[in-house]
Design a protein around this motif. Sequence first.
Motif, PDB file in Angstrom:
ATOM      1  N   HIS A   1       0.545  -1.022   0.070  1.00 12.97           N
ATOM      2  CA  HIS A   1      -0.076  -0.186  -0.153  1.00 12.97           C
ATOM      3  C   HIS A   1       0.906   1.677   0.568  1.00 12.97           C
ATOM      4  O   HIS A   1       0.794   2.339   0.301  1.00 12.97           O
ATOM      5  N   SER A   2       1.560   1.043  -0.816  1.00 11.60           N
ATOM      6  CA  SER A   2       2.888   2.457  -0.530  1.00 11.60           C
ATOM      7  C   SER A   2       3.539   2.254  -2.075  1.00 11.60           C
ATOM      8  O   SER A   2       4.220   1.086  -1.585  1.00 11.60           O
ATOM      9  N   MET A   3       5.054   3.661  -1.925  1.00  8.20           N
ATOM     10  CA  MET A   3       5.594   3.490  -3.167  1.00  8.20           C
ATOM     11  C   MET A   3       6.830   2.815  -2.553  1.00  8.20           C
ATOM     12  O   MET A   3       7.233   1.906  -1.628  1.00  8.20           O
ATOM     13  N   ASN A   4       7.148   1.455  -3.586  1.00  8.75           N
ATOM     14  CA  ASN A   4       8.095   0.460  -3.689  1.00  8.75           C
ATOM     15  C   ASN A   4       9.774   1.236  -3.694  1.00  8.75           C
ATOM     16  O   ASN A   4       9.502   2.318  -4.117  1.00  8.75           O
ATOM     17  N   TYR A   5      10.551   0.701  -2.690  1.00  7.93           N
ATOM     18  CA  TYR A   5      11.882   1.639  -2.705  1.00  7.93           C
ATOM     19  C   TYR A   5      12.862   0.804  -3.908  1.00  7.93           C
ATOM     20  O   TYR A   5      13.111  -0.884  -3.714  1.00  7.93           O
ATOM     21  N   LEU A   6      13.722   1.469  -4.345  1.00 11.68           N
ATOM     22  CA  LEU A   6      14.975   0.645  -5.237  1.00 11.68           C
ATOM     23  C   LEU A   6      15.803   1.380  -4.534  1.00 11.68           C
ATOM     24  O   LEU A   6      15.947   2.617  -4.985  1.00 11.68           O
TER      25      LEU A   6
END
Length: 579
Positions: A310-315
């Motif tokens: 439910h939130s932005m993914n990290y790279l």
Amino acid sequence: MKWKKSIYLRPYQNLTTMNTTKTNYNSLYMLKYIVYLFVFFLILAGCQSKNTQKQSVTSVPVATDDYFQEIGKEIGLDFIHSIGDKELSNIVESSGGGVAFLDYDQDGYIDLYITSGTWKEGLSSEPKPDKMPQNHLYHNRGDGTFEDVTKKAGVGGPWYSMGVTVGDYNNDGYPDLFVSNYGPNVLYKNNGNGTFTDVTKRAKVGGEENKFSTGAVWLDYDNDSFLDLYVGNYLNFDPKYKYYYAPDGFPSPMAYDAQPDILYHNNGDGTFEDVTKSMGITDRDGRAMGVGAIDYDDDGFVDIYVANDHSMNYLWHNNGGKGFTDMGTPSGTAFGQSGESAVSMSVDFADYTGSGRMDMFISDDKYCRLYENLGNGIFSDRSYSSGIAMPAGQYVGWSSSFIDYNNDGLVDIYKVNGALKHLYGQEDQLFENIGNGKFKDVSTESGKYFLQELVGRGACFGDYDNDGDIDGYIVNLNDSGAFLRNNKGNQNNWLELNLVGTTSNRDGIGSRVKISSGGKVQTAQKKSTTGYLSQNDPRMHFGLAKSDMVEKIEIKWPSGKLQILENIKANQILTVKEQ
């Protein structure tokens, strides 16, 4: 057991000719009755003994015409996942569990470690059971069957476990286990004699009591030859919070505050140091589910991807081992194609286009995301154009892995499905890579298992019987797991590489491998965690189609060394030591 006519009870017909009294008749009848009864119970006991023996003896079923055949119970895998409760009533219970293939005793056959939930005070609504559910370790006998060695190995628990990641953190040649839990995590050191020791306290990787850890991954982010550890944390679960829409069953993830992830640096002496802040990991609002590591820009340093709920993914781009910068948004991998932050579950990496660059597949509750690596740190979502989005969108995707299930030299995708908040089953999916960036859903034609509706979570894939094709194990929530044997993949040729680092970390995690065979080039990277809370076969697998020779193998080790092998015969498991 049915009675045979020969042992029906009936009185003698001509007792009067024996000049017996009525008392003698009754005594004789009772004696006869006792004898028959005794014989009956002897026969019954014998039948039960035979049945018990049949149930305890494992045997490998004959292959059917299915591409993937479910044979778990027959080969000794009797694991049943538990949520620790009779009813699914909270987000902790819905989140597990994971599974890993590993060769813990280094006998050449991959074993299975499977995690489970259990009864936990303050979480479970039912009374504490007499026998607590636990994690299990199954030893691969090498004859196609498994035996449960959990007690002997000392790795059962008790914890409410989510996932497992495998890595030789002390470079002694034996793979160790990190188990992520709802509550303190656990690091098991492999003693090399079939047993493990809990070294969490000394290693300082247990985390805090109130942590809810999910995915975790081993990686050597600074290339110092010792595996470091990234642990994804989920949310601050409050069992007292009961405000939710009734049909949902329990509150959603957004009802709770997020928990920050942790990056541990391996000091090389059996201890770890929390370097999260000093390395620039600023996880403010990520609810981690699946975590993976790959060198996506081929700069020699492994990066980290976090699939958040439910939130932005990290790279997290690795800046030469000196720190990390979140490149999720600039790279195009933070959100879905429409700019939404989906319920992301897991991530896996492979070169599905043959470009030599590492692409990504993200499972979620919508159409999933297939990211093609365009180079220069940029990805493009190909889920729709590839043919995956529409069939995938009918299900909730959890663990997914790139596997070349038919050994044609093109990596396919296995996707595990299951409802989010209810024990509602869904069918798994198998997407065949048909070339030119396109995939085809071949699930229903690949075996009867794909008609079953189960609540899937974690999954691992590997060659359990060393026959050259990829088998798999799927964890089903609060249910029996499923073991899928591949019956046909080795009709094509193959090669498996067992990497052994010397200057690099012992597992060779982070190594980039390029093979040239039959005019085709394949590129892959040695990974740790794969998919949701799980990990695949530690050996790298390549399908070769009809080619019976690999002309060239190029291995770029994490140390920077380049190793080249030439003219390697197909259909073998090749151990390569760093030189």
